[in-house]
Motif scaffolding. Sequence first.
Motif, PDB file in Angstrom:
ATOM      1  N   CYS A   1      15.295  56.253  54.257  1.00 57.70           N
ATOM      2  CA  CYS A   1      13.825  56.298  54.296  1.00 57.70           C
ATOM      3  C   CYS A   1      13.192  55.318  53.304  1.00 57.70           C
ATOM      4  CB  CYS A   1      13.353  57.713  54.014  1.00 57.70           C
ATOM      5  SG  CYS A   1      13.763  58.285  52.342  1.00 57.70           S
ATOM      6  N   LYS A   2      13.998  54.462  52.678  1.00 62.66           N
ATOM      7  CA  LYS A   2      13.504  53.581  51.615  1.00 62.66           C
ATOM      8  C   LYS A   2      13.515  52.107  52.028  1.00 62.66           C
ATOM      9  CE  LYS A   2      13.178  56.805  48.414  1.00 62.66           C
ATOM     10  NZ  LYS A   2      11.934  57.166  47.809  1.00 62.66           N
ATOM     11  N   ILE A   3      12.488  51.392  51.627  1.00 68.39           N
ATOM     12  CA  ILE A   3      12.374  49.955  51.890  1.00 68.39           C
ATOM     13  C   ILE A   3      13.256  49.188  50.914  1.00 68.39           C
ATOM     14  CG2 ILE A   3      10.818  47.957  51.864  1.00 68.39           C
ATOM     15  CD1 ILE A   3       8.518  49.951  52.524  1.00 68.39           C
ATOM     16  N   PHE A   4      14.022  48.228  51.437  1.00 65.86           N
ATOM     17  CA  PHE A   4      14.761  47.325  50.550  1.00 65.86           C
ATOM     18  C   PHE A   4      14.328  45.876  50.717  1.00 65.86           C
ATOM     19  CE2 PHE A   4      17.570  47.225  54.251  1.00 65.86           C
ATOM     20  CZ  PHE A   4      18.017  45.905  54.306  1.00 65.86           C
TER      21      PHE A   4
ATOM     22  N   GLY B   1      10.142  40.248  49.901  1.00 68.18           N
ATOM     23  CA  GLY B   1      10.016  41.010  48.671  1.00 68.18           C
ATOM     24  C   GLY B   1      11.252  41.867  48.489  1.00 68.18           C
ATOM     25  N   VAL B   2      11.909  41.725  47.350  1.00 71.10           N
ATOM     26  CA  VAL B   2      13.149  42.457  47.087  1.00 71.10           C
ATOM     27  C   VAL B   2      13.193  42.953  45.647  1.00 71.10           C
ATOM     28  CG1 VAL B   2      14.571  41.321  48.853  1.00 71.10           C
ATOM     29  CG2 VAL B   2      14.350  40.276  46.612  1.00 71.10           C
ATOM     30  N   LYS B   3      14.009  43.971  45.434  1.00 70.37           N
ATOM     31  CA  LYS B   3      14.221  44.474  44.075  1.00 70.37           C
ATOM     32  C   LYS B   3      15.192  43.507  43.396  1.00 70.37           C
ATOM     33  CE  LYS B   3      14.943  48.620  41.423  1.00 70.37           C
ATOM     34  NZ  LYS B   3      13.833  48.398  40.523  1.00 70.37           N
ATOM     35  N   CYS B   4      14.712  42.821  42.375  1.00 69.61           N
ATOM     36  CA  CYS B   4      15.494  41.755  41.720  1.00 69.61           C
ATOM     37  C   CYS B   4      16.109  42.179  40.402  1.00 69.61           C
ATOM     38  CB  CYS B   4      14.610  40.533  41.501  1.00 69.61           C
ATOM     39  SG  CYS B   4      14.195  39.667  43.009  1.00 69.61           S
TER      40      CYS B   4
ATOM     41  N   TYR C   1       1.611  45.656  42.777  1.00 70.33           N
ATOM     42  CA  TYR C   1       1.784  47.102  42.748  1.00 70.33           C
ATOM     43  C   TYR C   1       3.163  47.584  42.285  1.00 70.33           C
ATOM     44  CZ  TYR C   1      -2.356  46.504  45.630  1.00 70.33           C
ATOM     45  OH  TYR C   1      -3.574  46.096  46.100  1.00 70.33           O
ATOM     46  N   ILE C   2       4.242  47.007  42.789  1.00 72.57           N
ATOM     47  CA  ILE C   2       5.579  47.512  42.441  1.00 72.57           C
ATOM     48  C   ILE C   2       6.379  46.534  41.589  1.00 72.57           C
ATOM     49  CG2 ILE C   2       5.736  49.105  44.388  1.00 72.57           C
ATOM     50  CD1 ILE C   2       7.475  47.035  45.830  1.00 72.57           C
TER      51      ILE C   2
ATOM     52  N   ARG D   1       6.277  45.951  38.518  1.00 75.40           N
ATOM     53  CA  ARG D   1       6.710  46.509  37.224  1.00 75.40           C
ATOM     54  C   ARG D   1       8.055  47.220  37.321  1.00 75.40           C
ATOM     55  NH1 ARG D   1       1.934  49.837  38.159  1.00 75.40           N
ATOM     56  NH2 ARG D   1       2.607  51.809  39.059  1.00 75.40           N
ATOM     57  N   TYR D   2       8.476  47.520  38.557  1.00 70.17           N
ATOM     58  CA  TYR D   2       9.767  48.181  38.776  1.00 70.17           C
ATOM     59  C   TYR D   2      10.878  47.189  39.134  1.00 70.17           C
ATOM     60  CZ  TYR D   2       6.642  52.169  38.968  1.00 70.17           C
ATOM     61  OH  TYR D   2       5.675  53.093  38.672  1.00 70.17           O
ATOM     62  N   GLY D   3      10.630  45.903  38.952  1.00 66.17           N
ATOM     63  CA  GLY D   3      11.662  44.897  39.191  1.00 66.17           C
ATOM     64  C   GLY D   3      11.609  44.241  40.561  1.00 66.17           C
ATOM     65  N   TRP D   4      10.494  44.375  41.274  1.00 68.86           N
ATOM     66  CA  TRP D   4      10.350  43.771  42.597  1.00 68.86           C
ATOM     67  C   TRP D   4       9.652  42.420  42.496  1.00 68.86           C
ATOM     68  CZ3 TRP D   4      11.934  45.867  47.331  1.00 68.86           C
ATOM     69  CH2 TRP D   4      12.473  47.151  47.254  1.00 68.86           C
ATOM     70  N   ASN D   5      10.224  41.424  43.175  1.00 68.84           N
ATOM     71  CA  ASN D   5       9.648  40.077  43.247  1.00 68.84           C
ATOM     72  C   ASN D   5       9.491  39.649  44.694  1.00 68.84           C
ATOM     73  OD1 ASN D   5       9.722  39.722  40.454  1.00 68.84           O
ATOM     74  ND2 ASN D   5      11.649  38.614  40.475  1.00 68.84           N
ATOM     75  N   SER D   6       8.581  38.731  44.923  1.00 70.07           N
ATOM     76  CA  SER D   6       8.477  38.035  46.202  1.00 70.07           C
ATOM     77  C   SER D   6       9.177  36.698  46.043  1.00 70.07           C
ATOM     78  CB  SER D   6       7.011  37.803  46.591  1.00 70.07           C
ATOM     79  OG  SER D   6       6.395  39.012  46.936  1.00 70.07           O
TER      80      SER D   6
END
Length: 116
Positions: A32-35, A47-50, A73-74, A76-81
């Motif tokens: 159920c989670k976006i990666f 956009g990915v968790k880097c 928005y996200i 700060r949790y380690g996500w980059n485009s």
Amino acid sequence: MRWREVLEYCLAKPGAWQDEPWESDVVVKVGCKIFAFLGSESRATVGVKCGASREMADEWLLRHPEDAWVMAYIGRYGWNSLRIDGTIPADELTEAIDASYEAVLSKLPAKERPSR
């Protein structure tokens, strides 16, 4: 890499599936989670968790200042485009997608994890 190739690469991951939670914004999920956030094809970004932290994800910004930026928005949790059609080599893009998939997969409850 092109947008369609990135989408196909993401969808080849075990348990991955495409969703459009917002009109014309494609995301790829595991469980159920976006990666991977792909948006529309015209954007040519993923956009990915880097990294586990913002500091770790900032390494991408230093290596690719023109083609990587903090996600709104996200971030700060380690996500980059990451720009797909820019200077980031295809192998680095696929490594970033792999790492994002693994990071998200590791947080899923066991019952939502696909068998490999």
